[in-house]
Enzyme design. Sequence first.
Site, PDB file in Angstrom:
ATOM      1  N   TYR A 153      13.214  -4.331 -12.979  1.00 36.45           N
ATOM      2  CA  TYR A 153      12.616  -3.629 -11.794  1.00 36.45           C
ATOM      3  C   TYR A 153      13.288  -3.796 -10.570  1.00 36.45           C
ATOM      4  O   TYR A 153      13.585  -2.981  -9.964  1.00 36.45           O
ATOM      5  CB  TYR A 153      11.252  -4.045 -11.661  1.00 36.45           C
ATOM      6  CG  TYR A 153      10.351  -3.164 -10.876  1.00 36.45           C
ATOM      7  CD1 TYR A 153       9.715  -2.049 -11.423  1.00 36.45           C
ATOM      8  CD2 TYR A 153      10.310  -3.309  -9.579  1.00 36.45           C
ATOM      9  CE1 TYR A 153       9.065  -1.054 -10.738  1.00 36.45           C
ATOM     10  CE2 TYR A 153       9.462  -2.430  -8.747  1.00 36.45           C
ATOM     11  CZ  TYR A 153       8.943  -1.368  -9.345  1.00 36.45           C
ATOM     12  OH  TYR A 153       8.041  -0.613  -8.538  1.00 36.45           O
ATOM     13  N   HIS A 209      15.531  -1.004  -8.344  1.00 32.52           N
ATOM     14  CA  HIS A 209      15.215  -0.687  -7.045  1.00 32.52           C
ATOM     15  C   HIS A 209      16.305  -1.153  -6.288  1.00 32.52           C
ATOM     16  O   HIS A 209      16.185  -0.738  -4.801  1.00 32.52           O
ATOM     17  CB  HIS A 209      13.670  -1.368  -6.584  1.00 32.52           C
ATOM     18  CG  HIS A 209      12.810  -0.466  -7.330  1.00 32.52           C
ATOM     19  ND1 HIS A 209      12.261  -0.532  -8.729  1.00 32.52           N
ATOM     20  CD2 HIS A 209      11.880   0.562  -6.853  1.00 32.52           C
ATOM     21  CE1 HIS A 209      11.568   0.481  -8.859  1.00 32.52           C
ATOM     22  NE2 HIS A 209      11.256   0.927  -7.792  1.00 32.52           N
ATOM     23  N   TYR A 261       8.909   3.399   3.147  1.00 30.50           N
ATOM     24  CA  TYR A 261       8.335   3.189   1.804  1.00 30.50           C
ATOM     25  C   TYR A 261       8.924   1.916   1.636  1.00 30.50           C
ATOM     26  O   TYR A 261      10.004   1.844   1.538  1.00 30.50           O
ATOM     27  CB  TYR A 261       8.650   4.255   1.121  1.00 30.50           C
ATOM     28  CG  TYR A 261       7.923   4.489  -0.448  1.00 30.50           C
ATOM     29  CD1 TYR A 261       7.668   3.145  -1.095  1.00 30.50           C
ATOM     30  CD2 TYR A 261       7.889   5.524  -1.051  1.00 30.50           C
ATOM     31  CE1 TYR A 261       6.961   3.232  -2.146  1.00 30.50           C
ATOM     32  CE2 TYR A 261       7.185   5.850  -2.308  1.00 30.50           C
ATOM     33  CZ  TYR A 261       6.660   4.324  -2.890  1.00 30.50           C
ATOM     34  OH  TYR A 261       5.977   4.592  -4.073  1.00 30.50           O
ATOM     35  N   TRP A 271      12.621   8.844 -13.480  1.00 30.83           N
ATOM     36  CA  TRP A 271      12.520   7.436 -12.783  1.00 30.83           C
ATOM     37  C   TRP A 271      11.121   7.058 -13.251  1.00 30.83           C
ATOM     38  O   TRP A 271      11.425   5.825 -13.442  1.00 30.83           O
ATOM     39  CB  TRP A 271      12.645   8.089 -11.175  1.00 30.83           C
ATOM     40  CG  TRP A 271      12.546   6.631 -10.514  1.00 30.83           C
ATOM     41  CD1 TRP A 271      11.553   6.190  -9.777  1.00 30.83           C
ATOM     42  CD2 TRP A 271      13.452   5.674 -10.193  1.00 30.83           C
ATOM     43  NE1 TRP A 271      11.765   4.851  -9.140  1.00 30.83           N
ATOM     44  CE2 TRP A 271      12.972   4.699  -9.503  1.00 30.83           C
ATOM     45  CE3 TRP A 271      14.719   5.582 -10.740  1.00 30.83           C
ATOM     46  CZ2 TRP A 271      13.628   3.590  -9.056  1.00 30.83           C
ATOM     47  CZ3 TRP A 271      15.561   4.228 -10.437  1.00 30.83           C
ATOM     48  CH2 TRP A 271      15.042   3.621  -9.538  1.00 30.83           C
ATOM     49  N   TRP A 272      10.229   7.412 -13.431  1.00 30.16           N
ATOM     50  CA  TRP A 272       9.027   6.864 -13.764  1.00 30.16           C
ATOM     51  C   TRP A 272       9.156   6.369 -15.066  1.00 30.16           C
ATOM     52  O   TRP A 272       8.451   5.461 -15.619  1.00 30.16           O
ATOM     53  CB  TRP A 272       7.748   7.634 -13.371  1.00 30.16           C
ATOM     54  CG  TRP A 272       7.351   7.981 -11.977  1.00 30.16           C
ATOM     55  CD1 TRP A 272       7.951   7.239 -10.694  1.00 30.16           C
ATOM     56  CD2 TRP A 272       6.434   8.858 -11.247  1.00 30.16           C
ATOM     57  NE1 TRP A 272       7.424   7.749  -9.692  1.00 30.16           N
ATOM     58  CE2 TRP A 272       6.363   8.701  -9.951  1.00 30.16           C
ATOM     59  CE3 TRP A 272       5.506   9.685 -11.830  1.00 30.16           C
ATOM     60  CZ2 TRP A 272       5.685   9.272  -8.970  1.00 30.16           C
ATOM     61  CZ3 TRP A 272       4.733  10.497 -11.052  1.00 30.16           C
ATOM     62  CH2 TRP A 272       4.914  10.095  -9.434  1.00 30.16           C
TER      63      TRP A 272
END
Lengths: 112, 112
Positions: free
Chosen positions: B18, B22, B41, B82-83
């Site tokens: 993760y 990112h 964000y 992406w998800w």
Amino acid sequence: MKRYRSMIGLRPNKIEEYKRLHAAVWPEILSNIKECHMSSYSIFLHQLPEGNHYLFSYLEYTGVDIKADSARMAANPKVQDWWALCKPCQEPLSNRAEGDWWSNLEEVFHAN
Amino acid sequence: MKRYRSMIGLRPNKIEEYKRLHAAVWPEILSNIKECHMSSYSIFLHQLPEGNHYLFSYLEYTGVDIKADSARMAANPKVQDWWALCKPCQEPLSNRAEGDWWSNLEEVFHAN
């Protein structure tokens, strides 16, 4: 500008008191936040599935020395009075860093 | 402008993946965030004393209909790709609201 986010436990019998306090934060506390170069300061609340409640703070720091500004904040008598009301509501995480009250979170992503 | 904060679990065997994802978010995802009127964000990570890891997101929404903008984001094929990488890393909270993936937190304080 640097973003800081931290978290801490909130005692279940102090939730309403904490919310009441933060619905009417003293003007001296709000001006002190600005004087210490902090802005966009927000606190959120959530209950995890296991039942414990936690507070999550977010702030943007625009100064050059957050340790010095934090020490200046902590030395303010009005801030000390405010914290004397807030701290009994909070339950610091047992795995926090030495000397911390709130636990700092690690930033893994940011987009402006 | 409205602030949204949410949280979700992060699977312990997916933490590095993760963080790696990112550290290099696809340009199409970053531009989609802006197109959907979201800014500032950020995602933070923390391990609670009992051992579980959690992700905390923060964003500022400057549009007029976050449901419509969120639906537009979800309909974007690149976002779906992406998800498909991110979701297997995440473990939604069992007490989330129906239809939610991330759990929304309650704002109890804000100072500009």
